[in-house]
Motif scaffolding. Structure first.
Motif, PDB file in Angstrom:
ATOM      1  N   GLY A 443       0.833  -1.200   0.000  1.00 45.45           N
ATOM      2  CA  GLY A 443       0.000   0.000   0.000  1.00 45.45           C
ATOM      3  C   GLY A 443       0.862   1.242   0.000  1.00 45.45           C
ATOM      4  N   ILE A 444       0.677   2.105  -0.992  1.00 52.00           N
ATOM      5  CA  ILE A 444       1.468   3.327  -1.104  1.00 52.00           C
ATOM      6  C   ILE A 444       0.532   4.523  -1.237  1.00 52.00           C
ATOM      7  N   ASN A 445       1.057   5.690  -0.892  1.00 48.57           N
ATOM      8  CA  ASN A 445       0.286   6.940  -0.986  1.00 48.57           C
ATOM      9  C   ASN A 445      -1.047   6.823  -0.248  1.00 48.57           C
ATOM     10  N   VAL A 446      -1.007   6.258   0.931  1.00 52.68           N
ATOM     11  CA  VAL A 446      -2.249   6.076   1.695  1.00 52.68           C
ATOM     12  C   VAL A 446      -2.340   7.089   2.832  1.00 52.68           C
ATOM     13  N   ASN A 447      -1.651   8.225   2.655  1.00 49.01           N
ATOM     14  CA  ASN A 447      -1.647   9.214   3.724  1.00 49.01           C
ATOM     15  C   ASN A 447      -3.036   9.767   4.012  1.00 49.01           C
ATOM     16  N   THR A 448      -3.946   9.739   3.020  1.00 49.88           N
ATOM     17  CA  THR A 448      -5.313  10.211   3.266  1.00 49.88           C
ATOM     18  C   THR A 448      -6.309   9.066   3.368  1.00 49.88           C
ATOM     19  N   ASP A 449      -5.823   7.848   3.264  1.00 54.79           N
ATOM     20  CA  ASP A 449      -6.715   6.680   3.296  1.00 54.79           C
ATOM     21  C   ASP A 449      -6.420   5.836   4.534  1.00 54.79           C
ATOM     22  N   ASP A 624       2.644 -21.339  -9.033  1.00 54.66           N
ATOM     23  CA  ASP A 624       1.320 -20.781  -8.783  1.00 54.66           C
ATOM     24  C   ASP A 624       1.373 -19.448  -8.046  1.00 54.66           C
ATOM     25  N   ALA A 625       2.549 -18.843  -7.966  1.00 55.67           N
ATOM     26  CA  ALA A 625       2.685 -17.576  -7.241  1.00 55.67           C
ATOM     27  C   ALA A 625       1.957 -16.461  -7.987  1.00 55.67           C
ATOM     28  N   ALA A 626       1.264 -15.624  -7.235  1.00 54.82           N
ATOM     29  CA  ALA A 626       0.527 -14.495  -7.807  1.00 54.82           C
ATOM     30  C   ALA A 626       1.169 -13.199  -7.353  1.00 54.82           C
ATOM     31  N   PRO A 627       1.104 -12.143  -8.183  1.00 55.60           N
ATOM     32  CA  PRO A 627       1.691 -10.859  -7.777  1.00 55.60           C
ATOM     33  C   PRO A 627       1.002 -10.306  -6.538  1.00 55.60           C
ATOM     34  N   ALA A 628       1.726  -9.447  -5.841  1.00 59.87           N
ATOM     35  CA  ALA A 628       1.157  -8.818  -4.659  1.00 59.87           C
ATOM     36  C   ALA A 628       0.049  -7.851  -5.063  1.00 59.87           C
ATOM     37  N   ARG A 629      -0.899  -7.667  -4.184  1.00 62.54           N
ATOM     38  CA  ARG A 629      -1.933  -6.654  -4.371  1.00 62.54           C
ATOM     39  C   ARG A 629      -1.302  -5.280  -4.136  1.00 62.54           C
ATOM     40  N   LEU A 630      -1.378  -4.410  -5.125  1.00 60.74           N
ATOM     41  CA  LEU A 630      -0.827  -3.062  -5.030  1.00 60.74           C
ATOM     42  C   LEU A 630      -1.973  -2.069  -4.889  1.00 60.74           C
ATOM     43  N   PHE A 631      -1.981  -1.377  -3.778  1.00 59.54           N
ATOM     44  CA  PHE A 631      -2.967  -0.316  -3.571  1.00 59.54           C
ATOM     45  C   PHE A 631      -2.237   1.011  -3.598  1.00 59.54           C
ATOM     46  N   ASP A 632      -2.580   1.851  -4.560  1.00 67.98           N
ATOM     47  CA  ASP A 632      -1.978   3.168  -4.702  1.00 67.98           C
ATOM     48  C   ASP A 632      -3.059   4.204  -4.438  1.00 67.98           C
ATOM     49  N   GLY A 633      -2.917   4.925  -3.341  1.00 71.40           N
ATOM     50  CA  GLY A 633      -3.927   5.904  -2.976  1.00 71.40           C
ATOM     51  C   GLY A 633      -4.088   7.020  -3.979  1.00 71.40           C
ATOM     52  N   ASP A 634      -3.092   7.234  -4.842  1.00 73.18           N
ATOM     53  CA  ASP A 634      -3.186   8.283  -5.863  1.00 73.18           C
ATOM     54  C   ASP A 634      -3.722   7.759  -7.186  1.00 73.18           C
ATOM     55  N   LEU A 663     -20.127  -0.244  -7.499  1.00 72.91           N
ATOM     56  CA  LEU A 663     -20.098   1.213  -7.373  1.00 72.91           C
ATOM     57  C   LEU A 663     -18.686   1.783  -7.309  1.00 72.91           C
ATOM     58  N   GLY A 664     -17.733   0.981  -6.902  1.00 71.24           N
ATOM     59  CA  GLY A 664     -16.364   1.456  -6.758  1.00 71.24           C
ATOM     60  C   GLY A 664     -15.543   0.402  -6.047  1.00 71.24           C
ATOM     61  N   GLU A 665     -14.304   0.708  -5.806  1.00 78.57           N
ATOM     62  CA  GLU A 665     -13.414  -0.240  -5.132  1.00 78.57           C
ATOM     63  C   GLU A 665     -13.399   0.049  -3.639  1.00 78.57           C
ATOM     64  N   ILE A 666     -13.613  -0.993  -2.851  1.00 78.65           N
ATOM     65  CA  ILE A 666     -13.539  -0.850  -1.408  1.00 78.65           C
ATOM     66  C   ILE A 666     -12.085  -0.677  -1.000  1.00 78.65           C
ATOM     67  N   ILE A 667     -11.866   0.179  -0.036  1.00 80.63           N
ATOM     68  CA  ILE A 667     -10.506   0.342   0.483  1.00 80.63           C
ATOM     69  C   ILE A 667     -10.261  -0.807   1.453  1.00 80.63           C
ATOM     70  N   ASP A 668      -9.787  -1.936   0.911  1.00 79.19           N
ATOM     71  CA  ASP A 668      -9.495  -3.086   1.740  1.00 79.19           C
ATOM     72  C   ASP A 668      -8.360  -3.888   1.126  1.00 79.19           C
ATOM     73  N   VAL A 669      -8.032  -4.999   1.761  1.00 78.34           N
ATOM     74  CA  VAL A 669      -6.864  -5.779   1.373  1.00 78.34           C
ATOM     75  C   VAL A 669      -7.128  -6.601   0.119  1.00 78.34           C
ATOM     76  N   GLN A 670      -8.374  -7.097  -0.059  1.00 78.26           N
ATOM     77  CA  GLN A 670      -8.638  -8.049  -1.133  1.00 78.26           C
ATOM     78  C   GLN A 670      -9.019  -7.425  -2.457  1.00 78.26           C
ATOM     79  N   SER A 671      -8.992  -6.127  -2.616  1.00 76.81           N
ATOM     80  CA  SER A 671      -9.332  -5.464  -3.873  1.00 76.81           C
ATOM     81  C   SER A 671     -10.755  -5.785  -4.309  1.00 76.81           C
ATOM     82  N   ARG A 672     -11.680  -5.797  -3.351  1.00 72.87           N
ATOM     83  CA  ARG A 672     -13.072  -6.093  -3.661  1.00 72.87           C
ATOM     84  C   ARG A 672     -13.795  -4.843  -4.150  1.00 72.87           C
ATOM     85  N   SER A 673     -14.914  -5.074  -4.779  1.00 74.68           N
ATOM     86  CA  SER A 673     -15.761  -3.984  -5.247  1.00 74.68           C
ATOM     87  C   SER A 673     -16.915  -3.778  -4.266  1.00 74.68           C
ATOM     88  N   ALA A 674     -17.309  -2.503  -4.118  1.00 72.36           N
ATOM     89  CA  ALA A 674     -18.512  -2.199  -3.347  1.00 72.36           C
ATOM     90  C   ALA A 674     -19.709  -2.621  -4.188  1.00 72.36           C
TER      91      ALA A 674
END
Length: 890
Positions: A443-449, A624-634, A663-674
């Motif tokens: 998780g990067i740029n999460v200073n406001t999240d 079977d390795a999968a890339p890490a989940r990248l959350f970029d607040g920007d 409706l949008g992406e939930i701010i969570d670990v699994q990259s789920r949608s609202a």
């Protein structure tokens, strides 16, 4: 008788005649031999007369050949000697002063001997005359030529300083006659603590200190494993101690104690990097002592006649010492990152069942300082002001662990609350398709999240519960025991790193309160289940946010303090205040002073430095390795990239019973949608609230496209009414993409839409085709809807659709540009809002939502920020859910 006599005479005469003939024959032969002998004698005499000239010529040729071979051999030996001298004394150790510059040797490379002059050989190039000093021996100077002796000392010292890393040579000057004047050019080293002058009467203390240094190095650094520092450096590639050179320039007669200490240094100092350059004081006859004698017309090094070099220019000495002092004052450079890594054939060999352990840097004595996470210490606290290397330390630690433990043994979750993308390199990107196989979340740029940090803690709490349940099932208490009884389970150790964690705890809102509670629970119970927290902060306020929870702080027994860090170590432990750059205090005793270890941290944050390791580990990753989940607040997520959107499909027959609007992406670990479910139930409508056109259009666009993906062509109807010109491009794009299933309405025709849909709800036998009304800025049509549309006004029809439509598969997804405007359209300030089962608030303050839209009093704890919305579904949520609207589809 006469006859007898006659016969005898005749016989005698015959015999005499034969004898005379034989004699004459022998005489002739003798005369012939005599002539031959005389001829040979003449020839021999002639030959003998020619021998001296021939022999002389042969001798001259032979002598010339021998001289030529000797000259060639001498030239070859001189060439070899010069080459050997160049190898033994490269760069600054032998370069002429007009081309001289500092050239430090590598850390495992011996510094070599030092040039003081040349050896002149007839018919060959001069060969450098070398004096072995650093790691080799001592130099003793004697003779009557004081100027020549004075030239040798600065040459040896300057070449020593130039062949070592800045700060690796420390000088001690004892000059009672000139009071340090003989070393005046080296005075700038004193500002960096590299030159210490000892006054008259201080020789005994200096020798005592040198003897103590030798004792300490033998006892704690070499410790019986190595015979010398040079051997240690060659074996390990590290030199933990500087060279110490004591320059003793004359003085009074030594006392018995001083003589004994000087002899000890001469005998044992070279192996420990302690060396003497002595003039006017006698040294013992030890093999490590090189004798340099300088007379007015003769100079000798170890008995070999030499021509001494001129002394180094004073400006060169001063400038070099100033440069060295400035570099030392700036702090030592970091060591190579590769020092922390095991050999490549030993990657991923470690077992994490009982804990994680990896080096973080080199200690003062050259031994690696280890960081351990396990049952004790379980968690780490890192602190240091901006620019002191906090991010670099985290990178170094991650790299050292990732090289030792496989992804099956270790997983990382990283969160960076400050602005920046430094952690992004661990995830897959456009620049580099590789990723660190151990990384599960970045998780990067999460200073406001702050909600994302809270989501990570919730995820870890759920993982802790899962592990605790498994441990209870198997009747064990610790991770090592669980792994032993359940070898087929997936139980890696988890390291969660939260940089600038104080942002998560800032404020007194529900996020801070829940985050603190989760942190305390994870810190207290996570140790037994292999979940470790690493909290880092450059701001002392981040640390202060913890002090109100002593039970939480007590769990962070591993403290890492960077230079000038505050509140990391115990109150009276100020070791971090005097740290040089690229160093850290590592303390596994909750910051108490007795637990201090100082480590020199290598450089690991450089892209190329890290990339080589990451690519190697990436190539070793499981299939079977999968890339890490990248959350970029920007970054603004795309609907097409959302896993939940890609999973949507239309049934082969009929229509879905409970369609889902994303409706949008939930701010969570699994990259789920609202997801808003729209079953045939009262109130299943959506209101988008706020004045931000782009964000409101994005929410409606994602909802419509996700709904359309669940219906086959012709099985659902979409009515799009756009009443705000600014929203027209986005609404038009959606209308065109939905093709035949969509109808378009504007301010003039929207009353017809309300009348058609409202009247059709109660008509007998009305079609039950799913119908979705997408109303952009519906409040802008208040005037048009206030007019009559059949027997009801348009607003009345809208209220009827909201109330009765969902049960008949007709759902409204509408955007109102304010909460008050929506209340007016629904019937006024006191009107019920039950028909709005879900809403997304954009630039709307939490207090405006009130108790009619949100449970409790006062509204949600919501502070608007760009491209974020608060989503609340009455049927699902207890509290609002922060989402990120999906970006434009075109």
């Amino acid at each position: 008788m006469a006859d007898v006599r006659a016969r005898l005479v005749t016989r005698v005469r015959g015999m005499l005649s034969e004898a005379l003939g034989a004699t004459r024959t022998r005489l002739a032969t003798a005369e012939s031999d005599l002539a031959a002998g005389r001829d040979r004698l003449a020839r021999t005499r002639r030959a003998a007369a020619a021998v001296p000239a021939r022999v002389g010529a042969a001798r001259d040729r032979r002598l010339a050949e021998i001289d030529a071979r000797h000259t060639a051999r001498l030239a070859e030996l001189a060439r070899r000697a010069a080459a050997a001298a160049q190898r033994e004394a490269p760069g600054a150790a032998s370069a002429p002063w007009d081309r001289w510059r500092a050239t430090p040797a590598g850390r495992s490379e011996p510094p070599g001997a030092l040039r003081v002059g040349t050896v002149r050989l007839d018919g060959a190039e001069p060969v450098p005359a070398l004096v072995p000093l650093l790691d080799a021996g001592h130099a003793h100077l004697a003779g009557r030529d004081r100027d020549g002796l004075a030239a040798v000392v600065p040459a040896l010292l300057l070449r020593s300083v130039g062949r070592a890393d800045p700060g690796a040579v420390r000088l001690y000057g004892y000059d009672p006659e000139h009071l340090g004047g003989g070393l005046a050019g080296f005075a700038p080293l004193g500002t960096a603590g590299l030159l210490t002058f000892v006054g008259p009467g201080g020789l005994g203390r200096l020798l005592d200190d040198l003897v103590e240094q030798i004792r300490r190095i033998n006892a704690t650094v070499l410790a019986g494993e190595y015979g010398s520092l040079r051997e240690l450096a060659a074996a390990t590639g590290r030199r933990p101690e500087p060279w110490r050179v004591a320059v003793l320039l004359g003085g009074d007669e030594l006392s018995r104690h001083e003589r004994g200490q000087l002899d000890r240094v001469a005998r044992t100092g070279a192996a420990c990097g302690v060396h003497l350059v002595v003039r006017g004081i006698e040294l013992p006859g030890d093999p490590t002592v090189t004798r340099i004698t300088v007379e007015p017309d003769d100079a000798r090094v170890a008995g070999l006649p030499v021509v001494l070099d001129a002394p180094p220019p004073p400006a060169l000495v001063t400038e070099t010492c100033r440069t060295v002092a400035s570099r030392v004052a700036a702090g030592p450079p970091p060591t190579p990152f590769t020092d922390l890594l095991p050999p490549p054939d030993e990657y991923w060999r470690e077992d994490s069942a009982h804990g994680l352990s990896a080096p973080i840097g080199e200690g003062p004595h050259g031994r690696q300082v280890l960081l351990t996470l396990g049952d004790y210490p379980p968690h780490a606290l890192i602190g240091g002001p901006s620019g002191t290397g906090k991010t670099n330390l985290i990178f170094a630690w991650i790299g050292a662990l990732a090289a030792r433990y496989s992804p099956a043994e270790l997983e990382f979750y990283l969160l960076d609350f400050k602005e920046g993308v430094s952690f992004a390199r661990f995830a897959q990107g456009r620049r580099d398709p590789s990723w660190l196989p151990h990384m599960r979340l970045v998780g990067i740029n999460v200073n406001t999240d702050r909600e994302f940090g809270l989501a990570l803690l919730r995820f870890l709490a759920e993982e802790l519960r899962r592990r605790a349940d498994a441990a209870k099932k198997h009747e064990v208490t610790k991770l090592a025991e669980l792994r032993a009884v359940d070898p087929d389970g997936h139980w890696p150790r988890i390291v969660a790193v939260v940089d600038e964690f104080q942002a998560l705890l800032a404020g007194r809102d529900v996020v801070a309160r829940e985050a603190a509670d989760l942190l305390e629970d994870l810190a207290r119970r996570g140790r037994s289940q292999g979940i470790h927290l690493v909290l880092a902060s450059q701001d002392v306020r981040g640390i202060e946010a913890l002090w109100g929870r002593p039970a939480l702080v007590a769990q962070f027994t591993l403290r890492i303090a960077l230079p000038k860090a505050l509140r990391i170590l115990a109150e009276r432990n100020d070791a971090a205040q005097s740290l040089p750059r690229h160093h850290a205090v590592v303390n596994a005793e909750s910051g108490l002073a007795e637990g201090n270890e100082v480590a020199r941290i290598p450089s690991a944050s450089d892209w190329e430095t890290w990339s080589e390791l990451q690519h190697r580990l990436w190539r070793m990753r499981p299939q079977d390795a999968a890339p890490a989940r990248l959350f970029d607040g920007d970054a603004i997520p795309k609907l097409a990239d959302a896993p939940d959107f890609r999973a949507l499909t239309a049934p082969e027959q009929g229509v879905p019973r409970s369609p889902v609007a994303l409706l949008g992406e939930i701010i969570d670990v699994q990259s789920r949608s609202a997801a808003l479910r729209l079953p045939r139930a009262p109130g299943r409508n959506l209101a988008v609230l706020g004045t931000r056109v782009d964000e409101a259009c994005a929410v409606l666009d994602a909802a419509a496209r996700s709904l359309a993906r669940q219906y086959r062509p012709g099985t659902a109807r979409f009515s799009i009414a756009c009443l705000d010109p600014d929203a027209d491009p986005a609404a038009r794009a959606l209308y065109e993409d939905l093709e035949g299933d969509a109808s378009w309405y504007d301010e003039e025709t929207v009353p017809e839409l309300m009348a058609e849909v409202g009247d059709g709800l109660g008509a007998p036998g009305a079609a039950r085709t799913p119908h979705f009304l997408l109303l952009y800025a519906v409040d802008a049509a208040a005037a048009a809807l206030a007019g009559k549309a059949g027997t009801r006004t348009g607003l009345e029809q809208l209220r009827r659709i909201l109330h009765d439509g969902p049960e008949r598969r007709t759902h409204v997804l509408a955007w109102w540009r304010g909460v008050a405007r929506m209340r007016v359209d629904l019937g006024g300030a006191g009107a019920r809002t039950d028909q709005i089962g879900a809403w997304v608030a954009l630039d709307v303050q939490g207090g405006e939502l009130g108790s009619s839209l949100y449970p409790g009093s006062g509204g949600p704890d919501w502070y608007p920020r760009p491209w974020r919305g608060l989503y609340f579904d009455r049927a699902v949520h207890r509290t609002g859910q922060v989402i990120i609207p999906y970006g434009p589809s075109r």
